[in-house]
Design a protein around this motif. Structure first.
Motif: not given
Length: 64
Positions: A7-12
């Motif tokens: 799953h791609r997660q945002s930097t935040a």
């Protein structure tokens, strides 16, 4: 062997907890340098969060 989907997660999302732990540590250090009594107790608690999280992660990882 199980397949896990990535799953791609945002930097935040990735840095949310490390930043919160860092802010708590800095706040604890500042409180420890500027106050006495109750502020010292709060400083110990805030500075102790980082080692507690690391210890909990190590225990969780070795118990698998």
């Amino acid at each position: 062997m199980s397949h896990r989907t990535r799953h791609r997660q945002s930097t935040a999302t990735v840095f949310r907890w490390p930043i919160a732990i860092g802010v708590a540590s800095i706040a604890g250090l500042v409180l420890g340098l500027t106050g006495d009594g109750t502020r010292d107790l709060l400083a110990w608690i805030l500075v102790g969060i980082a080692p507690a999280v690391i210890f909990a992660a190590l225990v969780r990882r070795t118990s698998r």
